[in-house]
Design a protein around this motif. Structure first.
Motif, PDB file in Angstrom:
ATOM      1  N   LEU A 168      11.076  -0.721   2.149  1.00 24.14           N
ATOM      2  CA  LEU A 168      11.868  -1.907   2.500  1.00 24.14           C
ATOM      3  C   LEU A 168      11.177  -2.714   3.599  1.00 24.14           C
ATOM      4  N   LEU A 169      10.636  -2.006   4.585  1.00 18.43           N
ATOM      5  CA  LEU A 169       9.953  -2.716   5.681  1.00 18.43           C
ATOM      6  C   LEU A 169       8.765  -3.534   5.184  1.00 18.43           C
ATOM      7  N   CYS A 170       8.221  -3.148   4.051  1.00 18.23           N
ATOM      8  CA  CYS A 170       7.091  -3.903   3.494  1.00 18.23           C
ATOM      9  C   CYS A 170       7.568  -5.052   2.607  1.00 18.23           C
ATOM     10  N   GLY A 171       8.885  -5.205   2.506  1.00 12.89           N
ATOM     11  CA  GLY A 171       9.402  -6.325   1.722  1.00 12.89           C
ATOM     12  C   GLY A 171       9.554  -6.006   0.241  1.00 12.89           C
ATOM     13  N   TYR A 172       9.446  -4.760  -0.138  1.00 19.24           N
ATOM     14  CA  TYR A 172       9.678  -4.401  -1.537  1.00 19.24           C
ATOM     15  C   TYR A 172      11.061  -3.772  -1.662  1.00 19.24           C
TER      16      TYR A 172
END
Ligand code: GLC
Length: 650
Positions: free
Chosen positions: A408-412
């Motif tokens: 999630l932190l990587c935007g996925y």
């Protein structure tokens, strides 16, 4: 530590010890037993203290250790003393490993002995021979369903052949890793046979139940490991008329470690293999050692206590032997298999770095290092005297078990990102030429893992079929990039057999009824030694991979900062395609290597202004692998597609 209760029990045990043990020269054994007994006693009591026969069990435990010591050959005892002095021996950058199936690699043990020079040619000096112990031919799970822990598979040779191989390996300074499948046995093992014949003593070696009441309770929280082929975690046994816990395949019976007799038997087996001359023992499936209703039955506290106890006991008898934990679990859990709140490993000195493995595959598929950086940033710091086994692939499937929060932190989005990875590696994604196979597809959870040879997963198989020079070149670069990462990260790099010569998927398993349903066999090949010969012919794929890896290994061995002393610093950079970290010397400031990997198919720049290069690496920089300075353009380091640098101050 001295503590009265433990000390007085030890005195009683030694007073009662069998005369054939007492009469031996046990000096070193007693010193180590004295040093470890407080811990051994506390752990044993914690696990089994409420049993009426506790003192007798403790007696058996000590006698098992003593017999193990008596049977330990003088040269192995000398090795123990050497390794006690040089206690960080396994952290050295000099170790480079390879895991292999003996039959696939060389036919049998004699064949393997004839191939020892291959390891030395490449620079590999630690050889993990996949499980050799006797298994039923048809139901073996690749050697992980053992029917006799003290004998080997006759197709591989005899115990004498193994003895000869080990002797020669020792002469050549090659370390040997062997598996001990501590968690379960085959249903053909004599303990299971006795249990099936109705013997209660042996039924207590396993988890067996007369009806579904308890199994149903377990099932509520236990995940399935092989959902397609072995759904559910219990199997009905007609002969015994009982349910038996079989989390993996239905013929793999789970051992019951709440029974001290099981613990002592397994310790005896571990010491037996230590005494055959194994340097390192890989303890299989350790996350599963303890079962508790209402839990996933993985990573339970007692599983850790069992491992601590195994370690403490093995240290008394064979302190030169170290353990590898095979625990393919979440990063916060895997770190605990070294032992918590300690400096030296209290459980296993080495653990598979499955997190790094999975993150590397993510970087290859996405062509960026975002999740790799994020995942490594959150990889918990391990103990000082413990190390990783860093690998790109092994005999098992590749699971994308990274932390959802990191995704999630990587935007996925976690579910769709994992689906993308599965699609990518099975070649369904438009941009992908990977030739992986799905494994362990779970329709209930949506989880799928991947099988496939490294070369086939990174597109080499497709590129060769298409005769596409550029794609062949790129696939080879990815193979080398991945190896450069596991070699520099900190820990023991473990190559997988066949990868050094670009071995592709092997579909022959589809013709074998015992294997056809298990896609992991696609990457458990028989080595084609004619193809391997091409490693000597410049311009061949085999030569390009083999000679590059050979060079990488020899450079690694020369670079002291590559030894694993928790001396790695992740460097956060603006360019998401790059994975950058530095390895530094703890006592020699300024001695550093900056490791840079570019996972993109385009050249990338690393702005040296934003990077604290003064700290990270003194200029002028030299790439240790190529022996030359890298290209620098307007104070930016230029990293070609799928390339790496190992940069040191000139
Ligand atoms: C380990 C082995 C794997 C096997 C499993 C069950 O995880 O690595 O190959 O299938 O144990 O025995």
């Amino acid at each position: 530590m001295y503590e009265q209760i433990a000390h007085s029990l030890l005195n009683d045990i030694l007073n009662r010890i069998k005369p054939e043990i007492r009469d031996q020269d046990l000096r070193h054994f007693y010193t180590r037993l004295g040093a470890n007994f407080y811990a051994i006693h506390s752990l044993f009591k914690n696990l089994y203290g409420d049993r009426e026969d506790f003192d007798q069990q403790a007696q058996d435990l000590v006698e098992t250790m003593a017999r193990g010591y008596i049977n330990r050959a003088p040269e192995l005892r000398r090795l123990d003393l050497d390794r006690e002095k040089d206690f960080n021996w396994f952290l050295s950058q000099e170790w480079v490993g390879m895991a292999l199936y003996c039959d696939g690699f060389a036919g049998d043990l004699n064949g393997l002995q004839n191939k020892l020079s291959y390891f030395q040619e490449l620079g590999v000096n630690l050889v993990h021979i996949m499980p050799l112990m006797r298994c039923p031919q048809d139901k073996s799970d690749g050697g992980y369903a053992v029917s006799d822990f003290r004998d080997i598979n006759p197709a591989m040779g005899t115990m004498d052949d193994l003895g000869d191989l080990i002797a020669e390996m020792k002469q050549r300074d090659l370390l040997l890793v062997l598996d001990v499948v501590v968690n379960h046995t085959s249903d053909q093992h004599e303990w299971a046979q006795h249990a099936q014949a109705g013997e209660k003593t042996y039924q207590e070696y396993y988890y067996t139940f007369k009806n579904r009441d308890i199994p149903d309770m377990f099932e509520q929280s236990m995940p399935e490991v092989f959902p397609e082929t072995a759904p559910g975690n219990f199997t009905w046994n007609n002969q015994m008329e009982r349910w038996v816990m079989t989390v993996f395949n239905d013929y793999q019976w789970y051992l019951n470690y709440s029974n001290p007799a099981v613990f002592i038997e397994m310790l005896d087996i571990i010491l037996y293999w230590a005494n055959q001359g194994a340097d390192i023992l890989r303890l299989d499936a350790v996350a599963f050692l303890w079962k508790k209703i209402g839990s996933t039955c993985q990573n339970e506290r007692e599983a850790h206590l069992i491992l601590q106890l195994l370690k403490d006991c093995c240290q008394v008898t064979a302190p030169g032997v170290v353990f590898i934990a095979e625990a393919i679990v979440a990063p916060v859990e895997v770190i605990k298999y070294f032992g918590e709140d300690a400096v030296i490993a209290k459980e296993c000195e080495i653990a598979y770095n499955a997190t790094f493995m999975a993150l590397l595959w993510d970087a290859v598929a996405t062509k960026n290092a975002r999740l790799l950086n994020q995942g490594i940033k959150n990889l918990p710091v391990k103990l000082d005297r413990a190390t990783w086994l860093n690998y790109i692939r092994c005999h098992d499937d590749i699971g994308f078990g990274f932390d959802d929060r990191d995704i999630l932190l990587c935007g996925y989005e976690p579910v769709s990102h994992r689906k993308f990875l599965v699609d990518y590696y099975t070649g369904q994604y438009e941009d992908s030429h990977a030739k992986g196979r799905p494994f362990g597809q779970n329709l209930k959870t949506g989880d799928t893992r991947i099988s496939g040879a490294l070369a086939s997963l990174v597109g080499l198989e497709h590129a060769l079929a298409e005769n596409d020079e550029q794609a062949i070149h790129d696939s080879i670069k990815i193979i080398l990039l991945l190896h450069s990462m596991i070699m520099a990260f900190g820990g023991i790099p473990l190559f997988y057999y066949g990868d050094a010569i670009g071995t592709l998927n092997d579909d022959s398993y589809l013709n074998d009824p015992n294997k056809m349903w298990d896609s992991r066999w696609v990457h458990r090949p028989a080595i084609d030694w004619q193809k391997a010969e091409r490693r000597n012919l410049p311009d061949t794929v085999e030569f390009k991979i083999f000679s590059a890896l050979k060079r990488m290994i020899s450079v690694r061995k020369e670079v002291a900062v590559f030894a694993d002393h928790n001396n790695r610093e992740l460097i956060e950079v603006d360019n998401p395609h790059l994975f950058v970290f530095s390895r530094y010397h703890l006592r020699r400031p300024g001695e550093r290597v900056l490791v840079v990997g570019n996972f993109s198919n385009k050249p990338q720049h690393l702005n040296l202004d934003n990077l604290d290069v003064k700290d990270a690496c003194n200029r002028p920089m030299v790439d240790l692998y190529r022996g030359e300075s890298p290209e620098i353009f307007k104070n930016s380091l230029v990293i070609p597609p799928f390339s790496f640098y190992w940069l040191s101050g000139g």
